[in-house]
Motif scaffolding. Sequence first.
Motif, PDB file in Angstrom:
ATOM      1  N   VAL A  41      26.461 -77.209  -4.208  1.00  0.00           N
ATOM      2  CA  VAL A  41      26.581 -78.470  -3.467  1.00  0.00           C
ATOM      3  C   VAL A  41      27.776 -79.264  -3.967  1.00  0.00           C
ATOM      4  O   VAL A  41      28.558 -79.824  -3.183  1.00  0.00           O
ATOM      5  CB  VAL A  41      25.283 -79.283  -3.596  1.00  0.00           C
TER       6      VAL A  41
ATOM      7  N   SER B 250      24.828 -80.903   1.403  1.00  0.00           N
ATOM      8  CA  SER B 250      23.859 -81.617   0.566  1.00  0.00           C
ATOM      9  C   SER B 250      22.627 -81.996   1.377  1.00  0.00           C
ATOM     10  O   SER B 250      22.692 -82.154   2.595  1.00  0.00           O
ATOM     11  CB  SER B 250      24.504 -82.878  -0.021  1.00  0.00           C
TER      12      SER B 250
ATOM     13  N   GLY C  68      17.598 -83.940  -3.014  1.00  0.00           N
ATOM     14  CA  GLY C  68      18.165 -84.687  -4.140  1.00  0.00           C
ATOM     15  C   GLY C  68      17.181 -85.685  -4.709  1.00  0.00           C
ATOM     16  O   GLY C  68      17.092 -85.851  -5.937  1.00  0.00           O
TER      17      GLY C  68
END
Length: 266
Positions: free
Chosen positions: A201, A208, A213
Amino acid sequence: EWPLRPGVLFNIVDNYERRNDNNKRVIGTLMGRYDKGTVHVTESFAVPHQETEEEVSMDMEYAMRIGELQKKVNTTMYTVGWYSSGIIINEYSSLIHAFYKCQCPTPVHLTVDTQLKEQKMKINTHITSQLGAKNGTEGCIFTPVPHVITGAEADQVSLKFFQGLRGTRKTPNFNDQEQIINSCDDMISQINIVMGHVKKVIAGEVPSDKELGRQLMEVVQSIPNLDGDTITNMLNSHMQDLLAVEYLTYLTRQQLAISARINQIL
């Protein structure tokens, strides 16, 4: 769907394998908790009983006594129903269900096909509905309800271990040190996979994902900042608790064996 822990099924199969030759099926109590109208079945224990074509008898005092002991160990746990091996529900099932209806408002009846008649372990959960006219003959009907088998992290580790034994008759090795090493190796492998994805990424090789995340950030923040001495003390404390549980498990099995022998003699 009503959650069902894998350990409950393991206990039922173990109870069936250890049964007396005279018993065609085994029964026991289901323990768990209630959450917003949903029954979470988390534990189970066997109840001695004798069943013939003419009558059925069970040790009700034993079932209530062990149930009370379970509540003392975990105050959030209650009697939620009962189980039996096999998929057949007969007139004796109604009598046993009536006893558990005195222990909880809506008992769950779990049936497990331990004989694998359909080449798989068929699992069903039921609740009852009353039938009959008021002030007349009354009965009940067992209605199937959906269930789902869910497990905590500890359950997943155990299930993965037993899956590795599929297709072999070799006696499993329950070496604690070996199990810890395998778990650490598996965790390191998963960390390497995550790190490889993060590097891709950062390099722009893959797009992404904001949700991924956030989940990774929660995992990192959940790791406690502990020194080596604290971790050692935690492991020692856990080992003492594990030894105590193993000792209590041994005592319970011996009590079940003695009770079964006494019932067989009587």
